[in-house]
Design a protein around this motif. Structure first.
Motif, PDB file in Angstrom:
ATOM      1  N   TRP A   1       0.961  -1.214   0.048  1.00 12.82           N
ATOM      2  CA  TRP A   1      -0.074  -0.154  -0.190  1.00 12.82           C
ATOM      3  C   TRP A   1       0.913   1.261  -0.263  1.00 12.82           C
ATOM      4  CZ3 TRP A   1      -4.783   1.696  -1.028  1.00 12.82           C
ATOM      5  CH2 TRP A   1      -5.131   3.071  -0.493  1.00 12.82           C
TER       6      TRP A   1
ATOM      7  N   THR B   1       0.488   5.758  -0.913  1.00 14.89           N
ATOM      8  CA  THR B   1      -0.302   6.916  -1.152  1.00 14.89           C
ATOM      9  C   THR B   1       0.528   8.195  -1.327  1.00 14.89           C
ATOM     10  OG1 THR B   1      -2.055   8.307  -0.510  1.00 14.89           O
ATOM     11  CG2 THR B   1      -0.725   7.702   1.213  1.00 14.89           C
TER      12      THR B   1
ATOM     13  N   TYR C   1       5.881  10.031  -1.077  1.00 15.48           N
ATOM     14  CA  TYR C   1       5.036   8.710  -1.096  1.00 15.48           C
ATOM     15  C   TYR C   1       5.071   8.232   0.434  1.00 15.48           C
ATOM     16  CZ  TYR C   1       4.645   9.098  -6.084  1.00 15.48           C
ATOM     17  OH  TYR C   1       4.387   9.330  -7.559  1.00 15.48           O
TER      18      TYR C   1
ATOM     19  N   HIS D   1      -4.463   6.059   5.243  1.00 15.83           N
ATOM     20  CA  HIS D   1      -5.328   6.954   4.628  1.00 15.83           C
ATOM     21  C   HIS D   1      -5.417   8.324   5.255  1.00 15.83           C
ATOM     22  CE1 HIS D   1      -7.271   3.860   1.808  1.00 15.83           C
ATOM     23  NE2 HIS D   1      -6.828   2.982   2.729  1.00 15.83           N
TER      24      HIS D   1
ATOM     25  N   CYS E   1      -2.703  -1.744  -5.404  1.00 14.83           N
ATOM     26  CA  CYS E   1      -3.233  -0.464  -5.120  1.00 14.83           C
ATOM     27  C   CYS E   1      -2.524   0.458  -6.239  1.00 14.83           C
ATOM     28  CB  CYS E   1      -2.577   0.190  -3.966  1.00 14.83           C
ATOM     29  SG  CYS E   1      -0.838   0.527  -3.669  1.00 14.83           S
TER      30      CYS E   1
ATOM     31  N   VAL F   1      -1.913   4.476  -7.762  1.00 11.66           N
ATOM     32  CA  VAL F   1      -1.029   5.847  -7.270  1.00 11.66           C
ATOM     33  C   VAL F   1      -0.654   6.637  -8.557  1.00 11.66           C
ATOM     34  CG1 VAL F   1       0.968   4.801  -6.770  1.00 11.66           C
ATOM     35  CG2 VAL F   1       0.222   6.841  -5.327  1.00 11.66           C
TER      36      VAL F   1
END
Length: 529
Positions: free
Chosen positions: A33, A35, A41, A88, A278, A280
């Motif tokens: 994961w 983000t 990042y 998140h 995931c 991005v």
């Protein structure tokens, strides 16, 4: 004590060290994961199933620096089997969703860590478990749940996860529920989709094998909302991605979701067991990138590594993930991303923790920073799907030609190779997954070795006898000027050789099936010509 050794090898064509590409896999791990947060990042990873770490990086192609944000208690309902964390940023705070148990998989439930403020490295508090069972209260009884993620659509927020249909069944389906806040659900769960409508959703792709759905992930583009999910068997090469699209108005109505009749991403001969993705964007927001894990072995098991590759959307608006990239294949850096350009001299004091600008390649449990330095090849107290891969820490972007590099080496456990990488390019996960040279010491046979790697193979250049007491701290040095290479131990020259395969590149440290503490790494340019 030291017997210098001199020799020359046939000179090969020089290899350019200009790094415009990177090589997969970029790291060890499962259920990745990441983000994007500003120009950085934030990666999230399970810390040996006993905690959670965030890795902060200015590149998508490197995990960056490691920060342990939470350690599980020694016992209790969330002490073990910490799986698939996701981080998140919601309502100005960071939230890490994860599953944990007391050591019995049947007791897995979903939890969340909430940060103090908008700093992802600020202190976290634990909330949960979420009420992911049946009944109006969601806990009559509470039921097994993993892989929780968050969907925001139509101004509302929902949780999606993989759960059992009833206590003890071991039958995984996708569920959705509305959220009252980032730490609490506000309604009962709803079955999002069946898990065995297609043969390819079954664990062994046979009628007699069961369906399985897990790892839901959100992808939104052009006003459309998609959910990818991992299906078939995570422990087999059959693992793959299916796709749901929100085609109705109410996400809580299963009829609002349309399932793709075919898998959208699946194994090749070289990259298999692909899943738990995931998505991005690149630093400049111009590209979409797919982050996923793949198996290291074809036999059953969960030894995996992390891959990243670009994807696009077709004329029909659907995501086109293509085929998984092969290990060792070079890809251009994500748009807007480039390697840093460090200048000499470089000094890394590992007693102060993970230095910025160094990337780790290896199983995450085999790296640790302590008061005496960087422990590379650390034998985990609680190994989880571990494998050895010539663990290495490499300076990002170094493009050095004539240098002197020194380090201090103390063996903790084992007696295999440990030493310095230099003139290195294209590092990846794997024993010889880099191009360049390695100079190391080997206590078990009392020798110093110099060799080179081409990305997948090792070739010894020279070897010399040396006195290498296992309980001592050793000062290892390398001098490279043009094709001439010298290796020193304790400041004394022990080996010389000539090889011009690689003319420039970066530096790093590497071990082979052993546990070593490195106190520092110093690199400086050679004076004069």
């Amino acid at each position: 004590m030291f017997r210098p050794l001199a020799l020359s090898l046939t000179l090969l064509s020089p290899v350019s060290a200009v790094e415009t590409t990177f090589v997969n896999p970029i790291a060890e791990g499962a259920d990745p994961w990441v983000t994007k947060y500003g120009n950085q990042y934030v990666w999230c990873a399970s810390e040996g199933n006993r905690g959670i770490s965030l890795w902060v990086s200015d590149r998508l192609t490197s995990l960056g620096q490691k920060h342990v944000i939470w350690t599980a208690p020694e016992s209790g309902p969330y002490a073990k089997e910490v799986w698939a964390p996701e981080v998140h940023l919601l309502d100005g705070r960071w939230h890490v969703y994860f599953a944990a148990s007391d050591g019995n998989n049947a007791n897995h439930l979903a939890y969340v860590l909430q940060s103090r403020d908008s700093d992802p490295l600020s202190p976290y508090t634990l909330h949960g478990p979420f009420n992911t069972g049946d009944g109006a209260d969601g806990k009559s009884p509470n039921i097994w749940a993993i892989d929780m993620t968050v969907l925001e659509v139509g101004g509302k927020r929902y949780a999606l996860w993989s759960g059992w249909d009833a206590p003890g069944t071991d039958q995984q389906f996708l569920y959705i529920a509305p959220m009252k806040s980032p730490t609490e659900l506000s309604g009962p769960r709803v079955l999002l989709a069946k898990n065995d409508e297609h043969l390819w959703e079954r664990t062994e792709e046979k009628l007699e094998s069961r369906g399985l759905a897990e790892g839901p992930q959100i992808l939104q583009q052009g006003g459309r909302t998609f959910v990818t999910y991992s299906t078939a068997a995570s422990w087999l090469p059959t693992y793959k991605l299916g796709l749901l699209e929100l085609t109705g108005k109410d996400p809580l109505d299963p009829k609002s979701w349309t399932k793709s009749p075919q898998p959208v991403f699946q194994s090749t001969e070289l990259t298999y067991g692909t899943g738990h993705s995931c998505f991005v964007k690149s630093l400049d927001e111009k590209e979409w990138w797919h982050v996923f894990h793949a198996k290291r072995d074809r036999q059953g098991g969960w030894r995996r590594a992390i891959f990243v590759q670009p994807f696009t959307f077709g004329a029909d608006g659907l995501p086109d993930f293509g085929k998984p990239v092969s290990p060792g294949a070079a890809l251009p850096f994500p748009s807007g991303e480039s390697l840093p350009t460090p200048e000499l001299p470089v000094t890394a004091d590992f007693t102060k923790g993970h230095p910025k600008g160094f990337s780790y390649y290896g199983h995450l449990q085999f790296l640790n920073f302590e008061k005496d330095g960087m422990h590379l090849g650390t034998v985990p107290a609680h190994p989880v799907n571990d494998y050895r891969s010539g663990e290495k820490l490499v300076l990002d972007g170094g493009d050095f030609t004539d240098i002197e590099a020194t380090t201090t080496v103390r063996y903790v456990k084992g007696d295999r190779d440990a030493g310095i990488l230099f003139r290195v390019t294209a590092p990846s996960v794997g024993f010889d997954a880099q191009r360049g040279y390695f100079a190391g010491i080997i206590p078990r046979d009392g020798s110093v070795v110099l060799g080179k790697m081409d990305g997948s193979n090792w070739k010894e250049i020279a070897r010399a006898k040396a006195d290498i007491p296992a309980n001592a701290t050793h000062e290892l040095g390398v001098t490279a000027r043009g094709p001439e290479i010298k290796v020193t131990l304790g400041g004394k020259e022990v080996l010389t050789a000539s090889d011009s395969t690689y003319t420039s590149g970066t530096v790093g440290l590497r071990v082979v099936d052993t546990h070593v503490s490195f106190g520092e790494l110093k690199v400086k340019p050679l004076a004069g010509k």
